[in-house]
Motif scaffolding. Structure first.
Motif, PDB file in Angstrom:
ATOM      1  N   ALA A  87      19.538  13.675   0.047  1.00 33.41           N
ATOM      2  CA  ALA A  87      20.336  14.252   1.052  1.00 33.41           C
ATOM      3  C   ALA A  87      19.389  15.170   1.195  1.00 33.41           C
ATOM      4  O   ALA A  87      18.899  16.369   0.471  1.00 33.41           O
ATOM      5  N   THR A  88      20.720  15.901   2.119  1.00 35.47           N
ATOM      6  CA  THR A  88      19.841  17.760   2.926  1.00 35.47           C
ATOM      7  C   THR A  88      20.925  18.549   2.360  1.00 35.47           C
ATOM      8  O   THR A  88      21.883  18.584   2.160  1.00 35.47           O
ATOM      9  N   PHE A  89      19.824  19.531   1.948  1.00 34.75           N
ATOM     10  CA  PHE A  89      20.532  20.613   2.396  1.00 34.75           C
ATOM     11  C   PHE A  89      19.542  22.182   2.937  1.00 34.75           C
ATOM     12  O   PHE A  89      18.703  22.222   3.745  1.00 34.75           O
ATOM     13  N   ARG A  90      20.636  22.684   2.887  1.00 31.67           N
ATOM     14  CA  ARG A  90      20.380  24.175   3.808  1.00 31.67           C
ATOM     15  C   ARG A  90      19.685  25.978   3.325  1.00 31.67           C
ATOM     16  O   ARG A  90      20.834  26.434   4.176  1.00 31.67           O
ATOM     17  N   PRO A  91      19.209  25.711   2.200  1.00 31.33           N
ATOM     18  CA  PRO A  91      19.242  26.489   1.313  1.00 31.33           C
ATOM     19  C   PRO A  91      18.833  28.239   2.740  1.00 31.33           C
ATOM     20  O   PRO A  91      18.079  28.191   3.534  1.00 31.33           O
ATOM     21  N   GLY A 104      26.371  22.040  -3.859  1.00 27.67           N
ATOM     22  CA  GLY A 104      27.018  20.582  -3.408  1.00 27.67           C
ATOM     23  C   GLY A 104      26.026  19.706  -3.896  1.00 27.67           C
ATOM     24  O   GLY A 104      25.817  18.676  -3.284  1.00 27.67           O
ATOM     25  N   ILE A 105      25.103  19.758  -5.158  1.00 28.38           N
ATOM     26  CA  ILE A 105      23.956  19.169  -5.012  1.00 28.38           C
ATOM     27  C   ILE A 105      24.874  17.569  -5.837  1.00 28.38           C
ATOM     28  O   ILE A 105      24.339  16.578  -5.804  1.00 28.38           O
ATOM     29  N   TYR A 106      25.533  17.192  -6.811  1.00 26.77           N
ATOM     30  CA  TYR A 106      26.325  16.482  -6.846  1.00 26.77           C
ATOM     31  C   TYR A 106      26.976  15.633  -5.976  1.00 26.77           C
ATOM     32  O   TYR A 106      27.232  14.702  -5.643  1.00 26.77           O
ATOM     33  N   SER A 107      27.600  16.597  -5.504  1.00 26.95           N
ATOM     34  CA  SER A 107      28.633  16.060  -4.074  1.00 26.95           C
ATOM     35  C   SER A 107      27.959  15.651  -3.510  1.00 26.95           C
ATOM     36  O   SER A 107      28.190  14.668  -2.452  1.00 26.95           O
ATOM     37  N   CYS A 108      26.897  15.593  -2.490  1.00 26.55           N
ATOM     38  CA  CYS A 108      26.173  14.901  -1.633  1.00 26.55           C
ATOM     39  C   CYS A 108      25.199  14.329  -1.956  1.00 26.55           C
ATOM     40  O   CYS A 108      25.131  12.960  -1.328  1.00 26.55           O
ATOM     41  N   LEU A 109      24.448  14.411  -2.479  1.00 28.13           N
ATOM     42  CA  LEU A 109      23.495  12.543  -3.063  1.00 28.13           C
ATOM     43  C   LEU A 109      25.063  11.635  -3.551  1.00 28.13           C
ATOM     44  O   LEU A 109      24.740  11.178  -3.029  1.00 28.13           O
ATOM     45  N   ARG A 153      28.532  27.917   1.164  1.00 33.59           N
ATOM     46  CA  ARG A 153      27.307  27.157   1.237  1.00 33.59           C
ATOM     47  C   ARG A 153      27.675  25.304   1.088  1.00 33.59           C
ATOM     48  O   ARG A 153      27.271  24.534   1.740  1.00 33.59           O
ATOM     49  N   LEU A 154      28.604  25.064   0.702  1.00 34.67           N
ATOM     50  CA  LEU A 154      28.951  23.693  -0.124  1.00 34.67           C
ATOM     51  C   LEU A 154      29.458  23.173   1.386  1.00 34.67           C
ATOM     52  O   LEU A 154      28.590  22.004   1.477  1.00 34.67           O
ATOM     53  N   ARG A 155      30.012  23.794   2.192  1.00 38.14           N
ATOM     54  CA  ARG A 155      30.481  23.031   3.036  1.00 38.14           C
ATOM     55  C   ARG A 155      28.963  23.223   4.669  1.00 38.14           C
ATOM     56  O   ARG A 155      29.086  22.370   5.282  1.00 38.14           O
ATOM     57  N   VAL A 167      25.936  37.729  -7.460  1.00 38.53           N
ATOM     58  CA  VAL A 167      26.955  37.846  -6.901  1.00 38.53           C
ATOM     59  C   VAL A 167      27.356  37.085  -5.249  1.00 38.53           C
ATOM     60  O   VAL A 167      28.356  36.852  -4.379  1.00 38.53           O
ATOM     61  N   GLY A 168      25.888  36.752  -5.272  1.00 36.43           N
ATOM     62  CA  GLY A 168      25.745  35.469  -3.751  1.00 36.43           C
ATOM     63  C   GLY A 168      25.424  34.195  -3.826  1.00 36.43           C
ATOM     64  O   GLY A 168      25.762  33.927  -5.048  1.00 36.43           O
ATOM     65  N   PRO A 169      25.850  33.479  -3.085  1.00 34.03           N
ATOM     66  CA  PRO A 169      25.556  32.302  -2.775  1.00 34.03           C
ATOM     67  C   PRO A 169      24.545  31.474  -4.071  1.00 34.03           C
ATOM     68  O   PRO A 169      23.464  32.055  -3.918  1.00 34.03           O
ATOM     69  N   GLY A 170      24.832  30.294  -4.486  1.00 31.11           N
ATOM     70  CA  GLY A 170      23.871  29.395  -5.558  1.00 31.11           C
ATOM     71  C   GLY A 170      24.033  30.076  -6.801  1.00 31.11           C
ATOM     72  O   GLY A 170      24.397  29.582  -7.677  1.00 31.11           O
ATOM     73  N   ALA A 171      25.645  31.048  -7.092  1.00 31.03           N
ATOM     74  CA  ALA A 171      25.511  31.828  -8.525  1.00 31.03           C
ATOM     75  C   ALA A 171      26.350  30.594  -9.432  1.00 31.03           C
ATOM     76  O   ALA A 171      26.683  29.470  -9.447  1.00 31.03           O
ATOM     77  N   GLN A 172      25.698  30.400 -10.254  1.00 28.51           N
ATOM     78  CA  GLN A 172      25.583  29.167 -11.000  1.00 28.51           C
ATOM     79  C   GLN A 172      26.406  29.040 -12.924  1.00 28.51           C
ATOM     80  O   GLN A 172      26.888  28.437 -12.891  1.00 28.51           O
ATOM     81  N   HIS A 173      26.710  30.980 -13.119  1.00 26.26           N
ATOM     82  CA  HIS A 173      27.359  31.355 -13.519  1.00 26.26           C
ATOM     83  C   HIS A 173      28.397  31.912 -13.720  1.00 26.26           C
ATOM     84  O   HIS A 173      29.060  32.779 -13.808  1.00 26.26           O
TER      85      HIS A 173
END
Length: 274
Positions: free
Chosen positions: A47-51, A92-97, A119-121, A153-159
């Motif tokens: 899968a492709t990601f654009r961080p 979107g790691i799981y969604s994209c794969l 970022r998910l979109r 507070v930025g994108p990628g927040a996991q908690h």
């Protein structure tokens, strides 16, 4: 463990670690300003990601590494017509794969934190996917709630969580949100019922299971993957009472509880594979 993790463990607590960490983060931050295309492969699936930030880049690389065994187990189980609920989709790691494997099935990502949604979109589109994202958090009941973000507070927040007792780190942001139950979304026809579910919601997993109990008990749903957060035994017992045989898959992260996998024991489409 990745090379970066190995070197970090060796140098942890030293001046060299602090200095090297600052240089590394600055270099990755500069690199991600161009939103590079990063292709990640797990087993036979790419899968492709654009961080666009260091946090996103780190999620794509280290999280896939840490949860590789979980991802490999899940991806090996996916059928082309599955309906996959990615509850706590993040970027979107799981969604994209999973989406890369589907033909006639559907990915349903759930992500309530707006910077992550943006970022998910982007990442879904990079993989030719355009599912409807559910931007309301799942809970045991519908109503007004507060989403607390504990890491960035930025994108990628996991908690980011509706819970109050799991995190000890400071709250970086609070958002007023409206929670909803998964069963209500399915019953209203807003989303199809799931066949495979992944849940990662930072401590409120039991609430999500409560609000999704009817859909999980259907003949269609055969697997549930739950990332646990100091509640391993509770989640394992809960899945057992809901008609699932339980196994655990370790996560390659020090001090992290394993992921619990529920295999439906009911007859029909969702019977446990032999």
């Amino acid at each position: 463990m990745s090379l970066v993790d190995t070197v970090g463990d060796i140098l942890w607590g030293t001046r060299a670690y602090d200095y090297g960490s600052r240089i590394f983060k600055s270099a990755v931050g500069a690199y991600t300003r161009i939103e590079p295309s990063e292709t990640i492969t797990v087993g036979d699936v790419s899968a492709t990601f654009r961080p666009s930030s260091f946090v996103e880049w780190s999620n794509v690389h280290t999280r896939i590494w840490h949860e590789r065994r979980v991802l490999e187990h899940l991806l090996a189980d996916v059928r082309t017509d599955d309906v996959f609920f990615d509850i706590g989709a993040n970027i979107g790691i799981y969604s994209c794969l999973v989406g890369r494997l589907l033909d006639g099935g559907a990915v349903v990502p759930f992500e309530p934190y707006p910077p992550n949604v943006r970022r998910l979109r982007v990442n879904l589109a990079a993989n030719g996917l355009s599912p409807t994202i559910i931007e309301r958090p799942l809970a045991a009941t519908a109503g007004d709630a507060t989403l607390s973000v504990h890491d960035t507070v930025g994108p990628g927040a996991q908690h980011a969580t509706l819970g109050r007792g799991y995190h000890t780190s400071p709250i970086e942001a609070r958002l007023d949100v409206e929670s909803v139950t998964g069963d209500a979304l399915v019953a209203d026809g807003e989303i199809p019922g799931p066949t495979i579910v992944k849940i990662d919601v930072q401590g409120t997993e039991d609430d999500v299971l409560s609000g999704l109990e009817r859909a999980l008990g259907s003949d269609a749903c055969r697997r549930v993957y739950v990332e646990t957060h100091d509640n391993l035994d509770d989640i394992a017992r809960r899945l057992g009472t809901m008609g699932f045989a339980v196994e655990t898959i370790p996560v390659d992260r020090p001090g992290k509880d394993p992921t619990v996998v529920g295999h439906a024991k009911r007859g029909g489409h969702n019977a446990t594979a032999s």
